[in-house]
Write an enzyme that holds these catalytic residues in place. Structure first.
Site, PDB file in Angstrom:
ATOM      1  N   ALA A   1       5.577   4.240   2.273  1.00  0.00           N
ATOM      2  CA  ALA A   1       6.248   5.428   2.805  1.00  0.00           C
ATOM      3  C   ALA A   1       6.712   5.208   4.239  1.00  0.00           C
ATOM      4  CB  ALA A   1       5.314   6.635   2.722  1.00  0.00           C
TER       5      ALA A   1
ATOM      6  N   GLY B   1       0.819  -1.197   0.000  1.00  0.00           N
ATOM      7  CA  GLY B   1       0.000   0.000   0.000  1.00  0.00           C
ATOM      8  C   GLY B   1       0.856   1.252   0.000  1.00  0.00           C
ATOM      9  N   CYS B   2       0.241   2.367  -0.375  1.00  0.00           N
ATOM     10  CA  CYS B   2       0.998   3.618  -0.527  1.00  0.00           C
ATOM     11  C   CYS B   2       1.492   4.163   0.809  1.00  0.00           C
ATOM     12  CB  CYS B   2       0.154   4.653  -1.262  1.00  0.00           C
ATOM     13  SG  CYS B   2      -1.522   4.855  -0.613  1.00  0.00           S
ATOM     14  N   TYR B   3       0.591   4.276   1.793  1.00  0.00           N
ATOM     15  CA  TYR B   3       1.036   4.731   3.115  1.00  0.00           C
ATOM     16  C   TYR B   3       2.049   3.752   3.703  1.00  0.00           C
ATOM     17  CZ  TYR B   3      -2.737   8.237   3.541  1.00  0.00           C
ATOM     18  OH  TYR B   3      -3.570   9.320   3.374  1.00  0.00           O
TER      19      TYR B   3
END
EC number: 1.2.1.38
Length: 343
Positions: A153, A148-150
């Site tokens: 990061a 996932g994107c979060y």
């Protein structure tokens, strides 16, 4: 490699198409959309007018095999990917799933997602595709759970610290902001221009589905159990994520020493940039880079790590192509060296 994209009209799929067009060894042979069957991509998106793409078709394993697909990208929402994964279980090609359906074991998935989990045996076959930390496993895998994107990061910022046991794993506070493309293509009241323009909105406070992903993957990679508090915000940008992690260090270092430590940890990684300037989303938007900045508050003793990336690239399609490069034995940066948009 010959590529099929399922869910071909969504934002992540559009980014995949753009990146595959730049790649010398990837070719799109099939585009699948059960909701837009028999339509042309350049009728739906005018920026594709100068290219000829396959007509959109409904999902069919026979069609996927007929066009000799080597690599299939599932760019469908969580809960939708599951029904396709069941049909692809015995297929001999490689699947990279951009949804959350393969990232969590059954009990966690059904607690945090409003869908039935994929089969446990199938989920256990999947390799988590955080390329910088799972490269060797990805090489030999034929089923990838794209992160996932979060989670991407946050994990890229946390994992070096957790691996070395230099922060308190129970004191991790994260504030993360995402551009509107992270909410997907379907229009909602919250993503309507009038509601989102000139506005910052907190959503899914301590309830975001990337919380268990961050915690479970961190434990899997480092062997250390962690708990995180995560506040997520929608901001009026098309793309980009900034994750600010406030941490309690267990060793004494100066800010410069922490920064040097991060540089050393990621010195072999083409897409991780540890900087001395304050981070901004524009410095990563449109690229596969993740920019990491490190700060030490000498008054409180707390360490702050900030990760910035493009949610559509390093947080989705770009990382999927990076994983495809690893699987295909290509240079990891192939097709992904474009500089950020910035302006």
């Amino acid at each position: 490699m010959k590529c099929t994209i399922v869910g071909a009209t969504g934002y992540a799929a559009i980014e995949l198409i753009r990146l595959i067009e730049l790649h010398p060894h990837l070719e799109i042979v099939s585009l699948i959309s059960d909701s837009q069957t028999n339509q042309e991509m350049n009728d739906l998106y005018s920026f594709m007018n100068n290219k000829q793409f396959p007509v959109l078709t409904a999902f069919s394993l026979e069609q996927i095999e007929a066009v000799e697909t080597d690599l299939l990208f599932l760019a469908t929402p969580s809960g939708i990917s599951t029904k396709y994964l069941k049909q692809l279980d015995d297929w001999k090609g490689t699947v990279i799933d951009l949804s959350g359906d393969l990232r969590l074991e059954k009990s966690l998935y059904e607690k945090w997602y409003p869908h039935e989990s994929v089969d446990t045996v199938l989920q256990k076959k999947a390799t988590y595709g955080l390329t910088e930390w799972k490269r060797e496993q990805i090489k030999d895998s034929r089923l990838i759970a794209n992160p996932g994107c979060y989670a991407t990061a946050v994990l890229l910022g946390l994992l070096p610290l957790l691996e070395e046991r230099v922060i308190d794993p129970s004191q991790i506070i994260i504030h993360a902001s995402s551009g509107l493309s992270g909410a997907g293509k379907t229009l909602t009241e919250q993503t309507h221009h009038v509601r989102s323009s000139e506005n910052v909105r907190l959503y899914k406070m301590n309830q975001h589905q990337h919380i268990p992903e961050i915690e479970s993957i961190a434990e899997d990679i480092t062997g250390q159990q962690i708990t995180v508090s995560l506040a997520t915000y929608l901001v009026p940008l098309n793309r980009g994520i900034m994750a600010t992690m406030t941490l309690q260090p267990l060793v004494e270092k100066t800010e410069a020493e922490w920064r040097t430590w991060f540089i050393e940890k990621y010195k072999q990684e083409s897409f991780i940039r540890v900087g001395q300037t304050d981070p901004e989303i524009k410095s990563a938007a449109g690229s596969n880079y993740c920019d990491i900045s490190v700060y030490l508050d000498t008054r409180t003793g707390r360490l702050t790590v900030v990760s910035v990336l493009d949610n559509m690239q390093k947080g989705a399609a770009g990382q999927a192509i990076q994983n495809a490069n690893v699987i295909g034995g290509y240079p990891e940066t192939l097709g992904l060296t474009q500089q950020p948009f910035f302006i």
